[in-house]
Design a protein around this motif. Structure first.
Motif, short mmCIF file in Angstrom:
data_model
loop_
_atom_site.label_atom_id
_atom_site.label_comp_id
_atom_site.label_asym_id
_atom_site.label_seq_id
_atom_site.Cartn_x
_atom_site.Cartn_y
_atom_site.Cartn_z
N SER A 85 0.68 -1.11 0.08
CA SER A 85 -0.12 -0.06 0.03
C SER A 85 1.10 1.29 -0.08
O SER A 85 0.60 2.18 -0.62
N ASP A 271 -1.93 4.96 4.96
CA ASP A 271 -1.74 3.89 3.78
C ASP A 271 -1.32 2.36 4.32
O ASP A 271 -1.55 1.63 3.88
N GLY A 275 -3.25 -0.85 4.05
CA GLY A 275 -2.67 -2.25 3.65
C GLY A 275 -3.14 -3.31 4.57
O GLY A 275 -3.50 -4.57 3.81
#
Length: 428
Positions: A85, A271, A275
């Motif tokens: 990610s 982020d 993920g």
């Protein structure tokens, strides 16, 4: 048969819902019902069938759910999701695509496109992500060069499955190595010795099938953004612990974003968590299947399967040696045909493969490779698998036609079978 009823229930519910939605004409029919939800009837049935008090059943289930290998696998899933990610957020995928296309000659566009897809999927560890990222380029390649769209997307899916099978951060690699007790480096070496010839043969076949092509323009990107992928691959090959590899990869990707791109600490945290969420389904499924697997063991399920496989063995010593590996390939292939998910298939058959490999002297890296290879081979050619469904939908072609054009998966399956025959001759 009694110990396997919960597992068969899970397969029936999961597969049945897929065929139902397929009949209804729903896109991605086999992925409408989340797999962890499909395990609930199986868990209930397992508690009903297992003998003993409810407390004993619950203890057994929780022991499997909290198994060291299961929890380790789940934590690796989370870190792999976070790494993918973050690198994607800073532009790592775009950078890898851009620089890959810069070095592909126009005369080798389709074989080169297969190579690019293999490179991307090995770097990012997901076939679905690779197909999503490269499908627009595949469309441009086929239209601008007047190339067969089915052939181009067949190269894309084949390349995507190459990395799905080999990448250190692929969920199939994680599941296969953890279930067999193999190191990722050893599994990679065994796997790569088979996958590389299959990839080379695929590119040769694609080259002689069609040579024409044209350059496809893409947006420019800075090469440094792809650095985390290279670092993770090199460190993993050097044998560094996978937890350290992934954490260093996340730190490096975050640092590159913070110092060289429009990126913030808050965005980095978001982020990373994004993920984590991408791995939620396989995380939950792995834990529940660990609990079901423990209950199945308590009822003698693994021993029953081993006895069945033993009865099917050949009397010839050479054929017996080959059968031990072939039985691993067969079991994961059948599971993948049933559930249309290669990671789920590995989780379902991992315990059996480990018991068979221990009994027959198959090295852990070898059994992990066979599990991973045949799950990816089947996943890459079944028309109702997510990879072919996604690619065919984006290309507006028939899944059945596309399934016949995934040359890499067919060659990989064939070469792996040849390696099993060759190994049985050498060890007899």
């Amino acid at each position: 048969m009694r110990p396997f009823l919960p597992l068969l229930t899970f397969i029936t519910v999961f597969l049945g819902s897929g065929f139902y939605y397929l009949w209804q004409g729903v896109d991605f029919a086999f992925y409408q019902l989340p797999s962890p939800v499909a395990t609930l009837p199986a868990v209930i049935l397992a508690f009903v069938l297992m003998k003993g008090t409810f407390d004993r059943k619950l203890t057994t289930f929780m022991q499997g759910l909290g198994d060291f290998n299961v929890l380790t696998m789940c934590m690796i899933y989370l870190l792999a999701g976070a790494f993918g990610s973050v690198v994607k957020a800073i532009g790592g995928v775009d950078a890898t695509i851009y620089w890959g296309l810069q070095v592909i000659p126009e005369s080798l566009m389709i074989p080169g496109f297969f190579f690019l897809a293999a490179l991307i999927s090995t770097a990012i560890g997901t076939s679905m992500g690779t197909i999503s990222a490269l499908a627009p380029i595949a469309l441009g390649l086929s239209s601008a060069g007047g190339l067969d769209k089915t052939l181009v997307f067949g190269a894309l899916v084949g390349g995507a499955m190459f990395g799905d099978n080999l990448s250190f951060i692929s969920d199939t690699t994680i599941a296969a190595t953890r279930s067999q007790g193999a190191s990722m480096r050893d599994k990679f070496r065994v796997n790569f010795a088979i996958s590389l010839p299959a990839a080379v043969l695929t590119m040769i076949l694609l080259y002689f099938t069609v040579k024409s092509g044209t350059a496809v323009p893409v947006n420019s990107a800075e090469l440094y953004k792809a650095l985390p992928y290279a670092v993770v691959l090199i460190l993993a090959l050097l044998g560094m612990n996978v937890f350290l590899v992934l954490m260093l990869g996340i730190v490096l990707a975050g640092a590159l974003g913070l110092f060289f791109a429009d990126y913030t600490v808050l965005r980095l945290g978001q982020d990373i968590y994004a993920g984590f969420k991408e791995m939620q389904e396989i995380f939950l499924l792995s834990m529940v299947m660990g609990g079901l697997g423990q209950m199945m063991k308590e009822q003698g399920g693994i021993q029953t399967l081993k006895s069945l496989l033993k009865k099917m063995q050949f009397r010839n010593a050479r054929l017996e040696k080959m059968w031990s590996e072939f039985s691993i390939a067969l079991s994961v292939s059948l599971a993948n045909f049933a559930v249309a998910n290669n990671t789920v298939a590995i989780i379902i058959t991992g315990d059996l493969a480990r018991e068979v490999s221990k009994a027959e002297g198959v090295p852990p890296a070898r059994s992990a490779s066979i599990l991973d290879i045949y799950s990816c081979v089947v996943q890459g050619v079944i028309p109702y698998g997510a990879q072919i469904l996604l690619a065919s939908q984006m290309a507006k072609i028939s899944p059945m036609d596309l399934a016949g054009s995934i040359h890499y998966c067919y060659l990989l399956g064939a070469l792996t079978f040849v390696s099993m025959v060759w190994r049985s001759r050498r060890t007899t």
